[in-house]
Design a protein around this motif. Structure first.
Motif, PDB file in Angstrom:
ATOM      1  N   LYS A  19       7.716 -15.173  -1.133  1.00 32.95           N
ATOM      2  CA  LYS A  19       7.953 -13.799  -1.569  1.00 32.95           C
ATOM      3  C   LYS A  19       7.091 -13.490  -2.791  1.00 32.95           C
ATOM      4  CE  LYS A  19      12.874 -13.976  -0.234  1.00 32.95           C
ATOM      5  NZ  LYS A  19      12.885 -15.443   0.053  1.00 32.95           N
ATOM      6  N   ILE A  20       6.881 -12.199  -3.004  1.00 30.88           N
ATOM      7  CA  ILE A  20       6.284 -11.728  -4.250  1.00 30.88           C
ATOM      8  C   ILE A  20       7.163 -10.622  -4.822  1.00 30.88           C
ATOM      9  CG2 ILE A  20       3.916 -12.290  -3.588  1.00 30.88           C
ATOM     10  CD1 ILE A  20       3.537  -9.203  -3.133  1.00 30.88           C
ATOM     11  N   ALA A  21       7.066 -10.441  -6.118  1.00 28.76           N
ATOM     12  CA  ALA A  21       7.734  -9.317  -6.781  1.00 28.76           C
ATOM     13  C   ALA A  21       6.669  -8.335  -7.250  1.00 28.76           C
ATOM     14  CB  ALA A  21       8.564  -9.810  -7.958  1.00 28.76           C
ATOM     15  N   PHE A  22       7.030  -7.063  -7.269  1.00 27.25           N
ATOM     16  CA  PHE A  22       6.146  -6.045  -7.831  1.00 27.25           C
ATOM     17  C   PHE A  22       6.987  -4.864  -8.270  1.00 27.25           C
ATOM     18  CE2 PHE A  22       6.370  -5.003  -3.315  1.00 27.25           C
ATOM     19  CZ  PHE A  22       6.482  -3.623  -3.297  1.00 27.25           C
ATOM     20  N   THR A  23       6.380  -3.992  -9.030  1.00 28.55           N
ATOM     21  CA  THR A  23       7.060  -2.778  -9.465  1.00 28.55           C
ATOM     22  C   THR A  23       6.236  -1.569  -9.039  1.00 28.55           C
ATOM     23  OG1 THR A  23       8.097  -1.684 -11.385  1.00 28.55           O
ATOM     24  CG2 THR A  23       5.979  -2.690 -11.741  1.00 28.55           C
ATOM     25  N   SER A  24       6.909  -0.452  -8.744  1.00 30.12           N
ATOM     26  CA  SER A  24       6.214   0.754  -8.311  1.00 30.12           C
ATOM     27  C   SER A  24       7.042   1.987  -8.648  1.00 30.12           C
ATOM     28  CB  SER A  24       5.959   0.708  -6.800  1.00 30.12           C
ATOM     29  OG  SER A  24       5.262   1.871  -6.374  1.00 30.12           O
ATOM     30  N   ASN A  25       6.326   3.101  -8.806  1.00 34.38           N
ATOM     31  CA  ASN A  25       6.990   4.368  -9.144  1.00 34.38           C
ATOM     32  C   ASN A  25       7.155   5.258  -7.911  1.00 34.38           C
ATOM     33  OD1 ASN A  25       4.256   4.950  -8.851  1.00 34.38           O
ATOM     34  ND2 ASN A  25       4.264   6.523 -10.452  1.00 34.38           N
ATOM     35  N   ARG A  26       7.509   4.682  -6.785  1.00 35.76           N
ATOM     36  CA  ARG A  26       7.626   5.452  -5.543  1.00 35.76           C
ATOM     37  C   ARG A  26       8.805   6.421  -5.560  1.00 35.76           C
ATOM     38  NH1 ARG A  26       6.638   0.639  -1.059  1.00 35.76           N
ATOM     39  NH2 ARG A  26       4.631  -0.106  -1.887  1.00 35.76           N
ATOM     40  N   ARG A  27       9.880   6.056  -6.230  1.00 36.96           N
ATOM     41  CA  ARG A  27      11.083   6.909  -6.232  1.00 36.96           C
ATOM     42  C   ARG A  27      10.905   8.142  -7.106  1.00 36.96           C
ATOM     43  NH1 ARG A  27      15.825   6.600  -9.525  1.00 36.96           N
ATOM     44  NH2 ARG A  27      15.004   4.688 -10.460  1.00 36.96           N
ATOM     45  N   HIS A  28      10.136   7.981  -8.194  1.00 34.57           N
ATOM     46  CA  HIS A  28       9.960   9.066  -9.168  1.00 34.57           C
ATOM     47  C   HIS A  28       8.718   8.733  -9.981  1.00 34.57           C
ATOM     48  CE1 HIS A  28      10.580  11.181 -13.017  1.00 34.57           C
ATOM     49  NE2 HIS A  28      11.291  12.047 -12.332  1.00 34.57           N
ATOM     50  N   PRO A  29       7.902   9.718 -10.353  1.00 30.77           N
ATOM     51  CA  PRO A  29       6.662   9.430 -11.080  1.00 30.77           C
ATOM     52  C   PRO A  29       6.853   8.596 -12.347  1.00 30.77           C
ATOM     53  CG  PRO A  29       6.665  11.700 -10.345  1.00 30.77           C
ATOM     54  CD  PRO A  29       8.027  11.163 -10.027  1.00 30.77           C
ATOM     55  N   GLY A  30       8.003   8.725 -13.001  1.00 26.44           N
ATOM     56  CA  GLY A  30       8.228   8.017 -14.253  1.00 26.44           C
ATOM     57  C   GLY A  30       9.171   6.843 -14.158  1.00 26.44           C
ATOM     58  N   TYR A  31       9.631   6.496 -12.944  1.00 31.81           N
ATOM     59  CA  TYR A  31      10.582   5.402 -12.777  1.00 31.81           C
ATOM     60  C   TYR A  31       9.925   4.265 -12.001  1.00 31.81           C
ATOM     61  CZ  TYR A  31      14.013   9.101 -13.830  1.00 31.81           C
ATOM     62  OH  TYR A  31      14.713  10.133 -14.408  1.00 31.81           O
ATOM     63  N   THR A  37       0.508  14.577 -19.015  1.00 33.25           N
ATOM     64  CA  THR A  37       0.262  13.183 -18.661  1.00 33.25           C
ATOM     65  C   THR A  37       1.377  12.688 -17.742  1.00 33.25           C
ATOM     66  OG1 THR A  37      -0.381  11.021 -19.555  1.00 33.25           O
ATOM     67  CG2 THR A  37       1.532  12.063 -20.544  1.00 33.25           C
ATOM     68  N   GLY A  38       1.171  11.528 -17.113  1.00 34.65           N
ATOM     69  CA  GLY A  38       2.188  10.980 -16.223  1.00 34.65           C
ATOM     70  C   GLY A  38       3.502  10.760 -16.952  1.00 34.65           C
ATOM     71  N   SER A  39       4.614  11.115 -16.313  1.00 33.08           N
ATOM     72  CA  SER A  39       5.915  11.002 -16.979  1.00 33.08           C
ATOM     73  C   SER A  39       6.247   9.561 -17.320  1.00 33.08           C
ATOM     74  CB  SER A  39       7.012  11.608 -16.106  1.00 33.08           C
ATOM     75  OG  SER A  39       7.042  10.997 -14.832  1.00 33.08           O
ATOM     76  N   TRP A  40       5.678   8.590 -16.575  1.00 34.96           N
ATOM     77  CA  TRP A  40       5.911   7.180 -16.896  1.00 34.96           C
ATOM     78  C   TRP A  40       5.305   6.828 -18.241  1.00 34.96           C
ATOM     79  CZ3 TRP A  40       1.877   9.003 -14.192  1.00 34.96           C
ATOM     80  CH2 TRP A  40       0.621   8.547 -14.515  1.00 34.96           C
ATOM     81  N   ARG A  41       4.295   7.598 -18.659  1.00 36.49           N
ATOM     82  CA  ARG A  41       3.601   7.309 -19.907  1.00 36.49           C
ATOM     83  C   ARG A  41       4.136   8.142 -21.071  1.00 36.49           C
ATOM     84  NH1 ARG A  41      -0.884   4.685 -19.492  1.00 36.49           N
ATOM     85  NH2 ARG A  41      -1.274   5.477 -17.406  1.00 36.49           N
ATOM     86  N   ARG A  42       4.721   9.309 -20.762  1.00 38.03           N
ATOM     87  CA  ARG A  42       5.113  10.244 -21.813  1.00 38.03           C
ATOM     88  C   ARG A  42       6.128   9.633 -22.793  1.00 38.03           C
ATOM     89  NH1 ARG A  42       7.343  13.945 -18.836  1.00 38.03           N
ATOM     90  NH2 ARG A  42       5.310  14.804 -18.318  1.00 38.03           N
ATOM     91  N   ILE A  56       0.837  -1.202   0.000  1.00 40.61           N
ATOM     92  CA  ILE A  56       0.000   0.000   0.000  1.00 40.61           C
ATOM     93  C   ILE A  56       0.871   1.251   0.000  1.00 40.61           C
ATOM     94  CG2 ILE A  56      -1.831   1.264   1.179  1.00 40.61           C
ATOM     95  CD1 ILE A  56      -2.738  -1.482   0.242  1.00 40.61           C
ATOM     96  N   SER A  57       0.669   2.060  -0.995  1.00 43.47           N
ATOM     97  CA  SER A  57       1.227   3.410  -1.055  1.00 43.47           C
ATOM     98  C   SER A  57       0.300   4.167  -1.994  1.00 43.47           C
ATOM     99  CB  SER A  57       2.670   3.414  -1.564  1.00 43.47           C
ATOM    100  OG  SER A  57       3.190   4.729  -1.585  1.00 43.47           O
ATOM    101  N   LYS A  58      -0.733   4.761  -1.438  1.00 40.74           N
ATOM    102  CA  LYS A  58      -1.895   5.221  -2.198  1.00 40.74           C
ATOM    103  C   LYS A  58      -1.586   6.215  -3.310  1.00 40.74           C
ATOM    104  CE  LYS A  58      -5.269   2.927  -0.152  1.00 40.74           C
ATOM    105  NZ  LYS A  58      -6.298   3.567   0.658  1.00 40.74           N
ATOM    106  N   GLU A  59      -0.469   6.908  -3.213  1.00 42.64           N
ATOM    107  CA  GLU A  59      -0.129   7.907  -4.225  1.00 42.64           C
ATOM    108  C   GLU A  59       0.620   7.307  -5.407  1.00 42.64           C
ATOM    109  OE1 GLU A  59      -1.276  11.036  -4.085  1.00 42.64           O
ATOM    110  OE2 GLU A  59      -2.353  10.210  -2.363  1.00 42.64           O
ATOM    111  N   HIS A  60       0.879   5.997  -5.361  1.00 38.07           N
ATOM    112  CA  HIS A  60       1.741   5.399  -6.374  1.00 38.07           C
ATOM    113  C   HIS A  60       1.077   4.213  -7.067  1.00 38.07           C
ATOM    114  CE1 HIS A  60       4.506   7.292  -3.376  1.00 38.07           C
ATOM    115  NE2 HIS A  60       4.936   7.846  -4.489  1.00 38.07           N
TER     116      HIS A  60
END
Length: 595
Positions: free
Chosen positions: A119-131, A494-499, A102-106
């Motif tokens: 264990k599980i693996a996942f990816t998230s843009n917590r460090r930077h909106p586009g990373y 738009t989100g930098s991850w998408r640009r 849980i990290s509601k902003e990401h």
């Protein structure tokens, strides 16, 4: 509720079932349905044939991931349509989903269970909106750690069978990607398949002994085909099956690893087949309704389950026995007795565009000449209108409209060459296809040239606006839903991850700014001659609501006929039934008035 609302409600309230997944070791499967009003997980038991609700979450379920044993399930849920997926864990013993990641902003994307389920693996843009960095969580301690950082987009798609490595997918363009292997102990990354050409890689399947893999790719060819590789040596791809003209869309390896179930996209319709890995031959499975198949899953070595939609089947789960070729429908979530007799199968038509290109379209509701027509444009842009149930199309068709749903150049499903025909500076060629479609509707099907409307969602919304501004004399009315009014402002906001990925398709802010100004509907609003209806979600993270607001303000300043509706509790998709009712009631009334 008015008569119109009541009738439309029946069309929109059809729930359907989709995304079946077998629960390992249970002779059961789960699927997703909006039966309660929002997407939740449901379970079908193969022994009792009973169906029961499996998740009770407060917002829509986006994804479901069962553990190898079937004793635990990861469920992804967002909030008010914002697509910021959070992960919850559900244990078979309690069926109460608990917060996990849980990290509601990401944003979060699930990346697979370790083979021992610890264990599980996942990816998230917590460090930077586009990373999107890669994380691993220890389920016993609930501790997370970053195992790979990247200044870009990355999605883990699974673990190797030894639990020592992750397989990662990283996009190269808007449609192409590469696969990589990440060694978790050594923190070393290497590319799985070396190639000098861009390609799509998808639907990865690993053998149970971990020595071999199967996937779909179009590397060095026009369409997606089945290939195999080994985890030894050079990982060289060996082609098993390719179909001329059509993509193979999905593969699923049988539990005993002897067969691959696969689906082919034949012009918007699905075809099911089975490839025998021992004999290296394939056969097709008949008996299913004509439609679109999703989410192949094996109930056992002899039975395949799948989701199927068609223009007259809003979505249900089917089971196929390979032993006797028996086809059985196992859910009936998509039934709607009051209106299903009114649903129509479309005619698959083609027209020749300005440069000789053949373009296909589905035509619904054609009954007579001099009939009003609505052109329904899909989004993406690299998407495809398929032979699926669409309540708005069906309702318009039942109320005297013909509806034409085209797959203009740039659509998926027809090979690499076709999907690249609208890239960057060729953008307006696809808009020209809409002009030639309108002419075909008039000359071939007797449509009234003064009563042709156009509507579209997302990129389809841009196509609507581009058609109204560049071919203004053709249309009688337009509806734009979460559409782009200017690629420059869209890419900026738009989100930098998408640009970065969108720029491969649309062009870049740096190199193509002048072209964006040249084609932007926002810069040509003075040419719009017809009424325009606009809808947008306040929480849209793909196409910001500012795209609709700036367009509406400009048109109102000119005194043009425009109306904007903003849903405060929606994102890029429209999920809530009351919002669907409002939006589509307005659309139908609008088309009735102006067509």
């Amino acid at each position: 509720m008015t008569s119109l609302n009541q009738d439309l409600y029946k069309y929109l309230n059809v729930r359907g079932a989709y995304h079946p997944q077998v629960l390992p070791n249970q002779q059961a499967l789960t699927f997703i349905s909006k039966k309660t009003g929002i997407p939740q997980v449901w379970k079908w038991d193969a022994v009792t044939t009973k169906i029961q609700q499996y998740s009770h979450l407060p917002d829509r379920v986006l994804s479901v991931h069962h553990s190898p044993s079937g004793k635990q399930t990861i469920i992804g849920m967002d909030e008010k349509g914002n697509e910021k997926q959070q992960l919850y864990i559900l244990h078979e013993s309690s069926l109460n989903a608990k917060e996990l990641v849980i990290s509601k902003e990401h944003f979060h994307e699930f990346g697979g269970w370790s083979p021992d389920e610890s264990k599980i693996a996942f990816t998230s843009n917590r460090r930077h909106p586009g990373y999107f960095d890669v994380f691993i969580m220890d389920l016993e301690t609930k501790t997370e750690k970053v195992v790979y950082q990247i200044d870009g987009n990355c999605t883990p798609i699974g673990w190797t069978k030894d639990g020592e490595q992750l397989i990662l997918s990283m996009p190269d363009t808007n449609i192409d990607q590469s696969y990589y292997i990440l060694n978790l102990e050594k923190k070393k990354l290497f590319k799985l398949f070396e190639s000098n050409s861009l390609a799509r890689y998808q639907s990865l399947q690993l053998s149970k002994n971990g020595e071999k893999g199967f996937l779909l790719t179009d590397v060095n060819q026009n369409t997606l085909g089945i290939h195999q590789f080994t985890f030894k040596g050079t990982y060289e791809l060996q082609q098993l099956l390719t179909i001329d003209k059509w993509d193979i869309e999905e593969i699923k390896l049988s539990p005993d690893n002897s067969l691959l179930a696969f689906t082919i996209n034949e012009g918007g319709y699905s075809r099911l087949g089975v490839y025998d890995l021992t004999k290296q031959i394939h056969r097709y499975i008949d008996g299913l309704p004509i439609g679109v198949i999703d989410s192949l899953t094996w109930l056992n070595d002899n039975e395949i389950c799948l989701g199927l939609k068609s223009p007259i089947i809003p979505g249900d789960i089917w089971k196929i026995s390979l032993e006797n070729n028996q086809v059985e429908r196992i859910t009936f979530m998509g039934e709607e007795k009051d209106v299903e007799h009114l649903w129509q199968e479309p005619e698959l038509c083609t027209f020749t565009s300005f440069d000789g290109l053949e373009v296909s379209y589905f035509l619904y509701g054609k009954k007579k000449n001099i009939q009003p027509v609505v052109v329904y444009v899909h989004g993406g842009p690299e998407s495809q209108i398929r032979a699926e149930y669409n309540p708005v199309i069906q309702y318009l068709a039942a109320n005297g409209f013909a509806v034409a749903a085209p797959n203009v150049r740039g659509s998926m499903g027809y090979g690499r060459t076709y999907v690249k025909l609208d890239d960057v500076r060729k953008r307006m060629d696809s808009v020209a296809d809409l002009k030639w479609l309108a002419e075909d509707l008039v000359h071939t099907h007797g449509a009234d040239p003064k009563r042709i409307g156009i509507m579209g969602r997302s990129y389809g919304g841009f196509m609507v606006l581009a058609a109204l501004t560049h071919y203004a004399d053709i249309w009688a009315a337009g509806v734009d839903i979460v559409g782009i009014s200017h690629f420059k402002s869209f890419l900026q906001n738009t989100g930098s991850w998408r640009r970065k990925l969108r720029e491969f398709e649309y062009g870049s802010l740096k190199e193509d700014g002048e072209f964006f100004e040249e084609i932007a509907p926002l810069n040509h609003t003075d040419k719009i001659k017809v009424p325009l209806l606009i809808f947008h979600g306040r929480n849209d993270t793909r196409v910001p609501v500012s795209e609709a607001e700036q367009l509406t303000a400009d048109l109102k300043e000119q005194g043009k006929q425009v109306e904007l509706f903003i849903f405060e509790d929606e994102g890029h998709q429209t999920e809530k039934i009351e919002n669907h009712i409002k939006m589509n009631t307005k659309i139908v009334q609008f088309m009735q008035k102006f067509l």
